[in-house]
Design an enzyme around this catalytic site. Structure first.
Site, PDB file in Angstrom:
ATOM      1  N   GLU A 166       0.220  11.919   0.888  1.00 34.66           N
ATOM      2  CA  GLU A 166      -1.201  11.544   0.845  1.00 34.66           C
ATOM      3  C   GLU A 166      -1.798  11.510  -0.559  1.00 34.66           C
ATOM      4  O   GLU A 166      -2.701  12.318  -0.877  1.00 34.66           O
ATOM      5  CB  GLU A 166      -2.018  12.498   1.727  1.00 34.66           C
ATOM      6  CG  GLU A 166      -1.594  12.509   3.173  1.00 34.66           C
ATOM      7  CD  GLU A 166      -2.481  13.405   4.034  1.00 34.66           C
ATOM      8  OE1 GLU A 166      -3.230  14.229   3.486  1.00 34.66           O
ATOM      9  OE2 GLU A 166      -2.430  13.277   5.261  1.00 34.66           O
ATOM     10  N   GLU A 351       2.556  12.992  10.261  1.00 33.62           N
ATOM     11  CA  GLU A 351       1.602  14.036  10.655  1.00 33.62           C
ATOM     12  C   GLU A 351       0.664  13.459  11.697  1.00 33.62           C
ATOM     13  O   GLU A 351       0.214  12.315  11.576  1.00 33.62           O
ATOM     14  CB  GLU A 351       0.722  14.523   9.483  1.00 33.62           C
ATOM     15  CG  GLU A 351       1.412  15.426   8.507  1.00 33.62           C
ATOM     16  CD  GLU A 351       0.511  15.853   7.356  1.00 33.62           C
ATOM     17  OE1 GLU A 351      -0.731  15.939   7.545  1.00 33.62           O
ATOM     18  OE2 GLU A 351       1.048  16.090   6.268  1.00 33.62           O
TER      19      GLU A 351
HETATM   20  C1  PNW Z   1      -3.515  16.407   5.816  1.00 39.06           C
HETATM   21  N1  PNW Z   1      -8.974  12.998   5.351  1.00 39.06           N
HETATM   22  O1  PNW Z   1      -4.666  16.418   5.030  1.00 39.06           O
HETATM   23  C2  PNW Z   1      -2.492  17.200   5.029  1.00 39.06           C
HETATM   24  O2  PNW Z   1      -1.326  16.490   4.766  1.00 39.06           O
HETATM   25  C3  PNW Z   1      -2.197  18.546   5.607  1.00 39.06           C
HETATM   26  O3  PNW Z   1      -1.670  19.369   4.607  1.00 39.06           O
HETATM   27  C4  PNW Z   1      -3.428  19.119   6.277  1.00 39.06           C
HETATM   28  O4  PNW Z   1      -3.249  20.433   6.689  1.00 39.06           O
HETATM   29  C5  PNW Z   1      -3.733  18.224   7.458  1.00 39.06           C
HETATM   30  O5  PNW Z   1      -3.871  16.877   7.068  1.00 39.06           O
HETATM   31  C6  PNW Z   1      -4.959  18.633   8.244  1.00 39.06           C
HETATM   32  O6  PNW Z   1      -6.098  18.535   7.446  1.00 39.06           O
HETATM   33  C7  PNW Z   1      -5.712  15.533   5.195  1.00 39.06           C
HETATM   34  O7  PNW Z   1     -10.069  13.417   4.938  1.00 39.06           O
HETATM   35  C8  PNW Z   1      -6.909  15.923   4.658  1.00 39.06           C
HETATM   36  O8  PNW Z   1      -8.855  11.868   5.800  1.00 39.06           O
HETATM   37  C9  PNW Z   1      -7.988  15.077   4.703  1.00 39.06           C
HETATM   38  C10 PNW Z   1      -7.855  13.838   5.300  1.00 39.06           C
HETATM   39  C11 PNW Z   1      -6.657  13.436   5.826  1.00 39.06           C
HETATM   40  C12 PNW Z   1      -5.577  14.299   5.780  1.00 39.06           C
END
Ligand code: PNW
Length: 452
Positions: A166, A351
């Site tokens: 990401e 994920e």
């Molecule tokens: C992911 N958004 O984070 C990460 O890869 C993980 O480490 C995390 O624990 C998981 O999602 C849950 O949050 C994200 O704002 C954080 O779109 C933010 C976003 C997407 C993914």
């Protein structure tokens, strides 16, 4: 009964990330990462939570592999902590750190679980941040050198590698809005960090072609953008949001240029990039990892910086504890969208998952999490629907194997299919884990059973 099925060999797994689960961040010669620094800066993480212990996976990995085996997981996606391997980010290799992943990979393979390894899930060595971190163009070389150490140690036993997790979250959270490490808020820095992430990705793929013999890809988060209305201002806002979050990294990797909206979004802060950089960025990759959590219904908002766009809350929808709308059709749409825009590349859902409050019953051996079971069922159905419509989806990794440190939200949000009592480190598979085990054992056929 629906005729659509998951293909034979579809890979069922679960995912974690190093800093979120391992604990012992400085053990055995490891150097500090930017996350270690960030969590120890007062006021940045909810309740002062840190990853000092987390799920203690660094010491309890054998138990965790045994849990995976009992659930029948066929794959485990984890990330490597760069500063365990290279405590200063470059130079000296810490063999004790390397041994941890070496033993983990062996244990996974002995239990019939395929390792999927992510090289960068946000925990940059702090020593490299001191040298500019993602703002220093030399980082593409630093990253490729680190990647090569990992390839030489594990390639062959590891057959699926991801460079970055990401990159959008790294730059939006780490350099633009500051909620994630290293906590900068600077619109001039964010595009530079993005560009260097892409260059580093390209350099690592190049290094892999020279040393590795299996597959390497990139993991991006995608949140499909639906326009709130046909008003031209909303339509344009939706296009900006899509370019910023969903296409900023994929367009350069697949087409060799950024979406045109990037200039509109960043204005004078968007640099002219040297054209030779795009040859490095555009290395062919073997698969794409897609992380999907939610969608966004987007409208124009003059005050929302820098996008001039914001998400509209849906009245009838269910929201998770992270405030994300539960919207499974968005996952089908996302997978179709990737194929439509970027071609028929093999995809993994790397994920997908949800944070909900769990009842405090783990001590009694059972955690009922019906909302997470529903989320899982609906989203697996969405994956199946995309496959039925011709998308080459090869696997699904539930986020997350364990409740863990949800970055700046600390331990307040639980994404695990396995409950972790952080006082005792007791693990208890939740109902969602037992449901997922049945899905895996039947290669998805159990999803067709009526639940009403
Ligand atoms: C992911 N958004 O984070 C990460 O890869 C993980 O480490 C995390 O624990 C998981 O999602 C849950 O949050 C994200 O704002 C954080 O779109 C933010 C976003 C997407 C993914």
């Amino acid at each position: 009964m629906c005729a659509a099925q998951f293909p034979n060999g579809f890979l069922w797994g679960s995912a974690t990330a190093a800093y979120q689960v391992e604990g012992s961040p400085l053990a055995d010669g490891a150097g500090p990462s930017i996350w270690h620094r960030f969590v120890h800066t007062p006021g940045l993480v909810r309740d002062g939570d840190t990853g000092d212990v987390a799920c203690d996976h660094y010491r309890r990995w054998k138990e965790d592999v045994a849990i995976m085996r009992r659930l029948g997981l066929q794959a485990y996606r984890f990330s490597v902590s760069w500063s365990r391997i290279l405590p200063a980010g470059t130079g000296h290799v810490n063999y004790a750190g390397l041994d941890f992943y070496d033993r983990l990979v062996d244990a996974l393979l002995e239990n019939g679980i395929e390792p999927l390894v992510t090289l960068y899930h946000w925990d940059l060595p702090a020593a490299l941040d001191d040298r500019g971190g993602w703002l220093n163009p030399e980082i593409s070389k630093w990253f490729a050198d680190y990647a090569e150490v990992m390839f030489r140690k594990l390639d062959g036993r590891v057959k699926k590698w991801a460079t970055l997790n990401e990159p959008w979250v790294v730059t939006d959270g780490g350099y633009l809005h500051g909620a994630l490490a290293p906590g900068h808020r600077n619109r001039f820095e964010a595009p530079i960090a993005s560009h260097n992430l892409l260059r580093a990705h390209g350099a690592a793929v190049q290094a892999y072609r020279a040393t590795g013999r299996h597959e390497i890809g990139l993991v991006v988060n995608i949140e499909p953008k639906y326009r709130a209305s046909d008003d031209p201002a909303d339509v344009a806002a939706t296009a900006r949001a899509e370019a910023y979050m969903n296409r900023q990294y994929l367009d350069p990797v697949f087409f060799g240029h950024y979406p045109k909206e990037m200039v509109e979004i960043f204005g004078e802060a968007w640099p002219d990039w040297p054209s030779e950089d795009f040859a490095l960025i555009q290395q062919p990759i073997d698969f794409l990892g897609v992380n999907y959590y939610t969608r966004s219904v987007t409208r124009f908002d003059a005050n929302a910086w820098p996008l001039k766009a914001c998400a509209v809350r849906q009245k009838q929808a269910t929201y998770t504890e992270t405030g994300w709308e539960v919207f499974a059709p968005g996952l089908t749409e996302t997978l179709l969208w990737v194929k439509r825009c970027y071609g028929n590349i093999p995809l993994y859902v790397t994920e997908n998952g949800s944070a909900f409050f769990d009842p405090p019953t783990a001590a009694k051996g059972r955690v009922e999490d019906p909302l997470r079971v529903d989320y899982l069922r609906e989203h697996l159905g969405a994956v199946r629907d995309a496959i039925a419509q011709g998308v080459d989806v090869r696997g699904y990794m539930a986020w997350s194997l364990l409740d863990n440190l949800e970055w700046s939200l600390g331990y307040s949000k639980r994404f695990g299919i396995v409950h972790v009592n952080f006082a005792t480190q007791q693990r208890t598979p939740k109902d969602s884990a037992h449901f997922y085990a049945k899905v895996i054992a039947s290669n998805g056929a159990v999803l067709e059973e009526s639940t009403s």
